[in-house]
Design a protein around this motif. Structure first.
Motif, PDB file in Angstrom:
ATOM      1  N   PHE B 172       0.882  -1.181   0.000  1.00 11.45           N
ATOM      2  CA  PHE B 172       0.000   0.000   0.000  1.00 11.45           C
ATOM      3  C   PHE B 172       0.912   1.221   0.000  1.00 11.45           C
ATOM      4  CE2 PHE B 172      -2.109  -3.455   2.389  1.00 11.45           C
ATOM      5  CZ  PHE B 172      -3.143  -3.702   1.488  1.00 11.45           C
ATOM      6  N   PRO B 173       1.158   1.779  -1.187  1.00 11.47           N
ATOM      7  CA  PRO B 173       2.221   2.792  -1.287  1.00 11.47           C
ATOM      8  C   PRO B 173       1.807   4.172  -0.797  1.00 11.47           C
ATOM      9  CG  PRO B 173       1.218   2.453  -3.439  1.00 11.47           C
ATOM     10  CD  PRO B 173       0.533   1.500  -2.488  1.00 11.47           C
ATOM     11  N   GLY B 174       0.498   4.391  -0.602  1.00  9.71           N
ATOM     12  CA  GLY B 174       0.037   5.734  -0.238  1.00  9.71           C
ATOM     13  C   GLY B 174      -0.212   6.565  -1.483  1.00  9.71           C
ATOM     14  N   PHE B 175      -0.504   7.843  -1.255  1.00  4.21           N
ATOM     15  CA  PHE B 175      -0.868   8.747  -2.355  1.00  4.21           C
ATOM     16  C   PHE B 175       0.418   9.288  -2.987  1.00  4.21           C
ATOM     17  CE2 PHE B 175      -3.508  12.775  -3.498  1.00  4.21           C
ATOM     18  CZ  PHE B 175      -3.605  12.327  -4.806  1.00  4.21           C
ATOM     19  N   VAL B 176       0.937   8.539  -3.945  1.00  6.67           N
ATOM     20  CA  VAL B 176       2.179   8.922  -4.616  1.00  6.67           C
ATOM     21  C   VAL B 176       1.900   9.120  -6.100  1.00  6.67           C
ATOM     22  CG1 VAL B 176       3.707   7.825  -2.938  1.00  6.67           C
ATOM     23  CG2 VAL B 176       2.793   6.471  -4.849  1.00  6.67           C
ATOM     24  N   ILE B 181       4.747   4.779  -8.425  1.00 10.66           N
ATOM     25  CA  ILE B 181       4.209   3.414  -8.417  1.00 10.66           C
ATOM     26  C   ILE B 181       5.018   2.527  -9.359  1.00 10.66           C
ATOM     27  CG2 ILE B 181       2.196   1.984  -8.974  1.00 10.66           C
ATOM     28  CD1 ILE B 181       0.424   4.334  -8.086  1.00 10.66           C
ATOM     29  N   ARG B 182       5.330   3.062 -10.538  1.00  8.77           N
ATOM     30  CA  ARG B 182       6.117   2.263 -11.502  1.00  8.77           C
ATOM     31  C   ARG B 182       7.500   1.933 -10.937  1.00  8.77           C
ATOM     32  NH1 ARG B 182       3.307   5.637 -15.552  1.00  8.77           N
ATOM     33  NH2 ARG B 182       4.791   7.314 -15.182  1.00  8.77           N
ATOM     34  N   LEU B 198      -1.598  -1.675  -4.281  1.00 11.82           N
ATOM     35  CA  LEU B 198      -2.966  -1.143  -4.227  1.00 11.82           C
ATOM     36  C   LEU B 198      -2.945   0.251  -3.603  1.00 11.82           C
ATOM     37  CD1 LEU B 198      -6.019  -1.865  -4.706  1.00 11.82           C
ATOM     38  CD2 LEU B 198      -6.103  -2.401  -2.268  1.00 11.82           C
ATOM     39  N   PRO B 199      -3.437   1.278  -4.275  1.00 13.79           N
ATOM     40  CA  PRO B 199      -3.942   1.248  -5.657  1.00 13.79           C
ATOM     41  C   PRO B 199      -2.806   1.396  -6.662  1.00 13.79           C
ATOM     42  CG  PRO B 199      -4.195   3.447  -4.748  1.00 13.79           C
ATOM     43  CD  PRO B 199      -3.570   2.612  -3.668  1.00 13.79           C
ATOM     44  N   CYS B 238       2.867   2.210   3.427  1.00 14.72           N
ATOM     45  CA  CYS B 238       3.686   3.424   3.516  1.00 14.72           C
ATOM     46  C   CYS B 238       2.839   4.611   3.958  1.00 14.72           C
ATOM     47  CB  CYS B 238       4.334   3.724   2.175  1.00 14.72           C
ATOM     48  SG  CYS B 238       5.370   2.389   1.571  1.00 14.72           S
ATOM     49  N   GLY B 239       3.322   5.330   4.936  1.00 12.79           N
ATOM     50  CA  GLY B 239       2.600   6.490   5.446  1.00 12.79           C
ATOM     51  C   GLY B 239       2.629   6.472   6.955  1.00 12.79           C
TER      52      GLY B 239
END
Lengths: 467, 456
Positions: B172-176, B181-182, B198-199, B238-239
């Protein structure tokens, strides 16, 4: 082609020539249809936004204020209070206990801080639900602070954008008639329905000045509270964006007997017609005005025509689609495209009336698609079907054009290029030329296949990522 | 945490509303159409806002409630709207987020969806897409609460409790950014780790030019991959400011026993190190050479550029998770974050900033949550920053008015091109940010110089 048109929307689309004219419009947007429209709040915010020395306070949760913060290109020659985004930022406890106290405190705080000449207070969906008495709070603050504090009844769900226009006109009408009208020239107008995007109102003011006509109030581009107060002293109202400000013009006619004329400043014919209408109106009072106007138009056109002809050479026979907020702008755009040798094959608006669409049907060519309150599915299908070279719309329409590999011109409130007047016609032509003739379309996949595999075809093993 | 002056009004908010975050998150699920249950304006405004950042189609459906729906409830419109959007878009999933209107009139979305599934299955020829819903009253937080809540809802509501155990990792990478993301996907691939991000809007909000218009753009986290999340060996989230009730990692941990690593957004050296250390332990091997090299190159750049940045003061603002990452990075390179500000109010910011700044000497930064740009500008005035770091919203009143360079990170960036391709994360992201910052400072010095040095 896949059937992209919703059954419920079939009557909102007309193909000229294929059937007798009939279209339904001014309906609520269909749920799930991804309408390009906004809401009542949006309508009132659009109209009142450019009044630059007023405080515009949005009473509601933060979204409504933040999404309308300085996104429009309405320029001011003086104060810039309109470019700030004020909100009561309602929280859960305000929703439970009511937001009137917070609204009162916020208003007092902001008026003390900025010393505006008036305050507009916009209600949003939530205010309509929790039932805050906006009027009472405004009245109280008005009495305490000695400036007009005007409630704008613009709850998002109470109709569509047109209701918002009406709410804005009603709000402004409370100001009209409260200012001093002495020393206003008998040759005077109010400019209604121009928002001074990219400084356009200054172009129009220059023309009127050259004709010897005084502008009393700009409503609302580069607008000032004091001007609106004395607007009833003008001899004539010029109404451009009629959807937005016609209600105000009608109210002023009824109460103050000020006549109005519907005009457009887009394109050669409509711009010239607008100026000649004004000249004719004042001819009795100043017999020379017509000559001055003819000189002005001749001078402008002499400079403009050769430049347009150069651009037209590359544009002849290209096809255009138009989807704009108000239908009136579409009339001028159709004529403008004709000057460039181009054909309009699709035209639509968010808020047109039956008369607007009737008129569009009259001035367009056979086979043109006329559409009310459309959505991305329909727009993309129509653009493909008609194989257009350029699409005219706003920010929400831009990616639809680009994903289909066609040119685009932003003709909405966020544009940074002046498109009004003779100068604006040239700017428009340049922009159309720049996008239609761009070499990038030679390489988009619709025109030329990729020499390497499409993105969804997995081939080389190598060090591809695994996800 | 020091509270800023208690203004009642908000001027130029440093946040957006909850449903916007949810719409972005839902856009990262394969075949999903975001759907806002409320009046038409919310969906249109948020579409416009997101489009201006990503320059991509952003279709958000709406239940387009009118006055009578507000009185009698929005159920009929929601049901009809979903039928319409599913029918025309052939959606595999619909992500339904509420608004202030529908939260307040009290629509029970969960119950309505339950009825929808029963009543409309036949009408959809037995083909019911996944319906995910999230409660996002816009008076209940910022867009980050909406984002995290939607990610949590997807992980929670789609998870298959019977999912088979597998060796994959949930991320869950957070709002990046799309580029972030890539890059994260590449890192996992190079470690030989299978990952479900995700997402994943790296394609849906940064799509290729194609032959035809995609009603729903390709890409996004595959639904089956989300369903299989309970079987993963571990989750990484992440976050540092995700509230407990909004954590997707925690819900998988509590309901399905998936171990959780909670990290910060991997911005800067140490937060990236934390991610790489986690990946090394999961992969059971050292990081691939390319990352050792990238880390070395970052450090080399930090040495080469340290005098340009030494002692400079920065104001950092935006989403809480992002400002923590940026603050961490700035502290590492010798720039003093003098003010760390956000419109968010998770209550976790102060602690998170302390953690990432405590090893460095000097005064800790002023930390302000729940503030708007009026307060940020007022506080920045006295602090005399050399640099402003955040989204485009700080340009006019903060950066331009004071002739201070603005480094654009986060969301929204709508006055510059290529915002979806700004790389923030990993060693390479740090290097990208470092180059941007140093060059902005050099440019300022050059422009301000009376002789205009051409060689610095």
């Amino acid at each position: 082609m896949e059937p992209v048109i919703f059954e419920e929307r079939k009557t909102q689309i007309h193909r000229k020539g294929a059937e007798p004219f009939s279209i339904s419009c001014n309906k609520s947007s269909l749920a799930g249809a991804v309408s390009q429209r906004a809401c009542v709040f949006c309508g009132s915010r659009v109209v009142l936004y450019p009044i630059a020395d007023a405080l515009h306070l949005v009473h509601g949760p933060i979204g409504c204020a933040v999404y309308t913060w300085d996104i429009r290109g309405a320029m001011s020659s003086g104060p810039e209070l309109h470019r700030l985004s004020f909100s009561t930022d309602l929280r859960e406890k305000d929703v439970i206990f009511g937001g009137e106290k917070k609204l009162y405190q916020a208003l007092v705080e902001l008026i003390d801080r900025h010393g505006p000449n008036a305050a507009f207070v916009y209600s949003t969906c939530i205010v309509g639900i929790i039932g805050d008495d906006l009027k009472a709070v405004c009245k109280k603050v008005e009495a305490e602070k000695g400036i007009p504090v005007i409630p704008v009844q613009s709850e998002g769900f109470k109709g569509n954008k047109r209701e918002g226009y009406l709410a804005a006109c009603q709000a402004m009408f409370t100001l009209v008639g409260t200012g001093d009208t002495s020393a206003i020239s008998p040759l005077s107008v109010n400019i209604l329905g121009d928002f001074n995007l990219a400084g356009e109102i200054w172009i129009i003011q220059d023309y009127l000045k050259r004709m010897g006509v005084e502008v009393v109030a700009n409503i609302t581009g580069d607008g000032r509270v004091e001007e609106v107060r004395r607007a009833h002293g003008a001899a004539l109202n010029l109404v451009q964006c009629s959807g937005a400000t016609m209600d105000l013009a009608k109210m002023m006619k009824e109460k103050y007997g000020i006549p109005f004329k519907k005009v457009s400043y887009f394109g050669i014919e409509d711009m010239s017609d607008a100026l000649y209408e004004v000249a004719r109106f004042f001819e009795d009072k100043d017999p020379d005005i017509m000559v001055r106007t003819q000189d002005l138009v001749r001078e402008e056109l002499t400079a403009l025509y050769p430049k347009l002809q150069t651009l037209r050479k590359d544009l002849e026979g290209k096809k255009a689609a138009i989807y704009v907020g108000g239908a009136f702008k579409a009339f001028s755009l159709i004529k403008s495209f004709r000057h460039l040798g181009m054909d309009v094959v699709m035209v639509g608006s968010q808020t047109g009336t039956e008369e607007d669409y009737q008129e569009l049907a009259e001035i367009t060519d056979e086979g043109t698609i006329i559409v009310d309150d459309t959505n991305p599915l329909e727009l993309s299908a129509f653009i493909k079907e008609k194989d257009v070279d350029i699409f005219v719309g706003g920010v929400k329409e831009r990616p639809i054009a680009y994903k289909l590999g066609v040119g685009f011109c932003d003709h909405n409130h966020e544009r940074k290029e002046a498109l009004e007047g003779f100068l604006g016609m040239y700017n428009f032509a340049k922009e159309v030329h720049a996008t239609v003739t761009s070499p990038v379309w030679n390489f988009t996949p619709r025109r030329r296949k990729s020499p390497i595999a499409a993105p969804d075809v997995a081939v080389c093993a190598g060090e591809e990522r695994t996800s | 945490m020091k509270k800023a002056e208690p203004f009642v009004s908000t001027t130029n908010a440093c946040k957006m509303c909850t449903p916007l975050g949810a719409a972005v998150a839902f856009k990262g699920l394969e075949g999903c159409v975001p759907f806002l249950h409320g009046s038409q304006g919310c969906a249109t405004y948020m579409r416009r806002y997101i489009i201006s950042h990503f320059r991509e189609p952003m279709d958000i459906a709406s239940s387009s409630l009118g006055e009578k729906d507000a009185v009698y409830g929005g159920k009929a419109n929601l049901m009809q709207g979903m039928l319409n959007v599913i029918g025309k878009y052939k959606a595999q999933a619909v992500g339904i987020a509420t608004t202030c209107l529908t939260e307040t009139i009290g629509d029970d979305v969960s119950q309505i969806l339950h009825e929808f599934k029963k009543e409309c299955l036949a009408e959809l020829n037995g083909d019911m897409p996944a319906l995910i819903h999230v409660s996002t009253p816009s008076y209940g937080g910022s867009h980050m609460e909406g984002f995290h809540a939607a990610v949590r809802s997807m992980a929670d509501q789609l998870a298959d409790p019977a999912a088979a155990k597998h060796n994959g990792v949930n991320l869950f990478p957070g709002f990046v950014s799309a580029e972030d993301i890539r890059h994260l996907q590449d890192i996992f691939a190079h470690f030989g780790l299978s990952v479900t991000v995700l997402p994943d809007y790296s394609e849906t909000l940064d799509g290729p030019a194609l032959e035809d218009y995609q009603n729903i753009p390709g890409g996004g986290t595959p639904l089956d991959a989300v369903r299989a999340m309970p079987g993963a060996r571990v989750s990484i989230e992440c976050g540092r400011t995700i509230k407990a009730g909004l954590s997707a990692g925690k819900v998988l941990q509590e309901k399905h026993g998936v171990a959780l690593h909670s990290l910060g957004l991997p911005i800067g050296l140490r937060e990236s190190d934390a991610l790489f250390a986690t990946l090394e332990s999961l992969a059971g091997c050292a990081a691939p050479r390319r990352y050792a090299l990238e880390r070395g190159q970052l450090l080399d750049a930090m040495v080469d550029g340290h005098k340009y940045v030494a002692g400079k003061k920065a104001v950092v603002y935006g989403e809480e998770d992002l400002v923590v990452g940026m603050t961490s990075f700035l502290s590492e390179i010798g720039i003093k974050p003098v003010l760390v500000a956000t419109g968010g109010e998770s209550g976790l910011l102060n602690e998170a900033v302390s953690v990432v700044t405590e090893e460095f000497p000097g005064e800790p930064p002023q930390v302000r949550d729940g503030v708007d740009f009026y307060q940020i500008v007022a506080e920045a005035e006295a602090l005399e920053p050399d640099l402003v770091i955040g989204n485009s919203k700080g340009y006019r009143e903060l950066a331009r008015a004071r002739n201070i360079p603005l480094i654009r990170v986060g969301f929204p960036i709508h006055d510059r091109f290529g915002s979806q391709r700004v790389l923030h994360v990993g060693y390479r992201g740090a290097l990208n940010l470092y180059d941007m910052i140093v060059n902005a400072l050099i440019e300022k010095k050059q422009d301000d110089s009376p002789v205009g040095y051409g060689y610095i």
